[in-house]
Structures are given as C-alpha cells and as structure tokens.
Design an enzyme around this catalytic site. Structure first.
Site, PDB file in Angstrom:
ATOM      1  N   THR A   1       0.804  -1.223   0.000  1.00 39.90           N
ATOM      2  CA  THR A   1       0.000   0.000   0.000  1.00 39.90           C
ATOM      3  C   THR A   1       0.841   1.279   0.000  1.00 39.90           C
ATOM      4  O   THR A   1       0.537   2.204  -0.764  1.00 39.90           O
ATOM      5  CB  THR A   1      -0.974  -0.009   1.193  1.00 39.90           C
TER       6      THR A   1
ATOM      7  N   GLU B   1       0.891  10.005  -5.331  1.00 40.44           N
ATOM      8  CA  GLU B   1       1.427  11.345  -5.071  1.00 40.44           C
ATOM      9  C   GLU B   1       2.376  11.786  -6.177  1.00 40.44           C
ATOM     10  O   GLU B   1       2.372  12.945  -6.581  1.00 40.44           O
ATOM     11  CB  GLU B   1       2.149  11.388  -3.728  1.00 40.44           C
TER      12      GLU B   1
ATOM     13  N   GLY C   1       2.195  17.501  -0.210  1.00 44.36           N
ATOM     14  CA  GLY C   1       0.977  16.774   0.108  1.00 44.36           C
ATOM     15  C   GLY C   1       0.451  17.169   1.475  1.00 44.36           C
ATOM     16  O   GLY C   1       1.224  17.397   2.407  1.00 44.36           O
TER      17      GLY C   1
ATOM     18  N   HIS D   1      -7.167   0.850  -0.739  1.00 46.94           N
ATOM     19  CA  HIS D   1      -6.483  -0.184  -1.518  1.00 46.94           C
ATOM     20  C   HIS D   1      -7.495  -1.301  -1.718  1.00 46.94           C
ATOM     21  O   HIS D   1      -7.891  -1.962  -0.758  1.00 46.94           O
ATOM     22  CB  HIS D   1      -5.243  -0.658  -0.766  1.00 46.94           C
TER      23      HIS D   1
ATOM     24  N   ARG E   1      -3.009  18.683  -2.262  1.00 47.63           N
ATOM     25  CA  ARG E   1      -1.666  19.241  -2.257  1.00 47.63           C
ATOM     26  C   ARG E   1      -1.790  20.755  -2.106  1.00 47.63           C
ATOM     27  O   ARG E   1      -2.801  21.341  -2.475  1.00 47.63           O
ATOM     28  CB  ARG E   1      -0.908  18.915  -3.552  1.00 47.63           C
TER      29      ARG E   1
END
Length: 134
Positions: free
Chosen positions: A34, A42, A61, A68, A112
């Site tokens: 993950t 990202e 971020g 997931h 972000r």
C-alpha cells in the site's frame, strides 16, 4: 500558473520485488504494498502539476485518503491516473485511481498545497536547527 480543473496526469510502473509488502514490514504478503501505491499516486499528481506552476513554486501533500481495493502480484504493470478536480487558491484536490492489468486496485482523494520553495525550505531549515518556525 496554467492549472485548471479537469487536467489529467498519468504514470505507469511495473511492480518489482522491491515494492512487495514483505519487503516493507509485512511478512508473508508478496504483492504490491500500500505505501508504494500511495507514493505512485502522489508522484503522478506532483509531476503533473509542476510544469504548470510559477518558477520557484512546488507542491506538498497535505491529505491522502486512499482505499487499496485489490492485490497486485509482482510483474504486473500499474497505471495511475490523477485528475485535478478542484483548485482553491493554493489548495489542489485530486481524484486518483490505480489499475493493474486486470482491475482497479486503488482510489484516492489527495490534496496538495502550492508553496514557495525557498520559503518552505527556509522554514524547514530553521526547524532542523532548533531555531523555531516563525
């Protein structure tokens, strides 16, 4: 700055042994981990917007809300697509999806913030030196 809502960015990676969960602290789980999926999500958002920012700007971020959904074995290719869904001054919101060669494996809401890189690094440097952040 030439960013606009609806922009889409993509990236693709072949899953290798080094991205397996058992190499990242989860023994006996030999599929894509993950944290690497989050990293790729990202990375696509970051790399996608960077050419559209002003000189001296970057993004950091601030929020990752990821699910997931399915395992991906070693050797498959993962494609990540990030869509810029909202711009609110310096705040950027993305909808990101990841697919392996069989199915959707993850989805994410990611935020972000656009920063002045010199100011950002100056603040981090002061913190590292123990001289405060104000």
């Amino acid at each position: 700055m030439s960013l606009h809502e609806g922009m889409t960015f993509e990236g693709a990676w072949k899953v290798t042994e080094s991205e397996a969960a058992d190499r990242h602290g989860n023994p006996f789980v030999h599929v894509l981990t993950t944290p690497v999926v989050v990293e790729w999500m990202e990375e696509v958002a970051t790399a996608g917007v960077q050419p559209h920012l002003l000189e001296g700007q970057g993004t950091v971020g601030s929020i990752v809300k990821m699910m997931h959904l399915a395992p991906t074995p070693i050797g498959l290719v993962v494609k990540v697509t990030a869509t810029l869904t909202q711009i609110d001054e310096r705040h950027l919101v993305f909808r990101i999806e990841a697919f392996d060669e069989v199915e959707k494996i993850a989805e994410c809401r990611h935020e972000r913030v656009i920063v002045d890189l010199a100011r950002f690094h100056n603040k981090a440097g002061r913190k590292a030196r123990g001289t405060g952040t104000s």
